[in-house]
Design an enzyme around this catalytic site. Structure first.
Site, PDB file in Angstrom:
ATOM      1  N   GLU A  97      -5.109  46.002 -16.329  1.00 41.82           N
ATOM      2  CA  GLU A  97      -5.592  45.794 -17.692  1.00 41.82           C
ATOM      3  C   GLU A  97      -7.095  46.047 -17.810  1.00 41.82           C
ATOM      4  O   GLU A  97      -7.579  46.463 -18.865  1.00 41.82           O
ATOM      5  CB  GLU A  97      -5.199  44.389 -18.161  1.00 41.82           C
ATOM      6  CG  GLU A  97      -3.690  44.317 -18.409  1.00 41.82           C
ATOM      7  CD  GLU A  97      -3.140  42.901 -18.508  1.00 41.82           C
ATOM      8  OE1 GLU A  97      -2.390  42.625 -19.452  1.00 41.82           O
ATOM      9  OE2 GLU A  97      -3.461  42.083 -17.616  1.00 41.82           O
ATOM     10  N   GLU A 114       3.796  40.925 -13.678  1.00 38.97           N
ATOM     11  CA  GLU A 114       3.882  39.609 -14.317  1.00 38.97           C
ATOM     12  C   GLU A 114       5.313  39.112 -14.476  1.00 38.97           C
ATOM     13  O   GLU A 114       5.574  37.908 -14.378  1.00 38.97           O
ATOM     14  CB  GLU A 114       3.180  39.642 -15.680  1.00 38.97           C
ATOM     15  CG  GLU A 114       1.657  39.610 -15.608  1.00 38.97           C
ATOM     16  CD  GLU A 114       1.049  40.994 -15.470  1.00 38.97           C
ATOM     17  OE1 GLU A 114      -0.171  41.124 -15.632  1.00 38.97           O
ATOM     18  OE2 GLU A 114       1.803  41.954 -15.172  1.00 38.97           O
TER      19      GLU A 114
END
Length: 249
Positions: free
Chosen positions: A103, A123
């Site tokens: 990210e 995740e």
């Protein structure tokens, strides 16, 4: 220092230096990145930035024990995720960029990666979803089905495949990502700096005109997942070094 900066002419090199913790993003890293990005933005002598990590790990993402710290006033999460930038920023990736590491890469304008590097959004293997914008920003740099593959499987994408798909601009040999990024920055800085910033500003507006609605949805979804039994199981399994047992609750 967990974030180090150095100057190469008009280029600011920003290095995450928490290798013993796989460059996991904690409050100290957040503060360091915020300060570095403020320096890049505010100093008129700096025209371009390079964000990198160590030789084996760009970043494994948010620190699962302490968390990434509070968002900053100018940069938001990790001092960068919500930042309104004007100057070009290049990611130089060696080794793994995972979760929040990816990210951070998605916040950059250009990506240079060693052939042995890889990118992943794991995740879902912890009962969560990418909550620093990865769930929607990844679809802007990869074909839809490849982005969905990363999000749904949590598996890694090799740098060589990422380059073929258009995510990585330049591939280098192992150990060469930083030099490759500096060479790319030199090409960028050969041009009129105000023109480069203006062109990128228009391009960014076209790619992501207004993220406020999707951020609200992402934050609400993430908060809901934090309350699930599967999230707790994912974290417990990670620290116990075992496979999680999911219950969809």
């Amino acid at each position: 220092m967990t974030v180090e900066t150095s100057r190469q002419g008009r280029v600011l090199v920003v290095r995450i230096n928490r290798e013993e913790k796989r460059n996991a993003l904690n409050a100290e890293v957040t503060a360091g990145l915020d300060q570095a990005m403020n320096e890049l933005e505010d100093d008129p002598e700096l025209w371009c930035g390079v964000l990198t990590g160590g030789p084996r790990m760009f970043s494994a993402g948010a620190d699962l024990k302490s968390g990434p710290g509070e968002p900053t006033a100018r940069g938001g999460y990790v001092g960068l995720i919500h930042r309104a930038r004007t100057k070009p920023l290049i990611a130089a990736v060696e080794g793994l960029a995972l979760g929040g590491g990816v990210e951070l890469v998605l916040c950059c304008d250009l990506v240079v990666a060693a052939r042995t590097a890889s990118f992943g959004l794991p995740e879902v293997k912890r009962g969560l979803m990418p909550d620093f914008g990865g769930a929607f920003r990844i679809t802007r740099v990869l074909p839809q089905n490849i982005a969905f593959e990363l999000l749904a499987t949590g598996d890694n994408l090799s740098a060589e495949r990422a380059e073929r798909l258009g995510f990585v601009n330049v591939l280098t040999e192992p150990g060469g990502a930083l030099d490759g990024a500096l060479a790319l920055a030199k090409r960028v800085n050969a041009n009129a700096p105000l023109a480069v910033r203006a062109a990128l500003a228009i391009a960014r507006q076209e790619v992501a005109p207004d993220e406020s609605t999707i951020w609200e949805h992402s934050d609400n979804t993430h908060e809901a997942l934090l309350k699930t039994a599967d999230f707790q199981e994912g974290i417990d399994a990670f620290f116990s070094r075992r496979s999680p047992v999911w219950t969809a609750r």
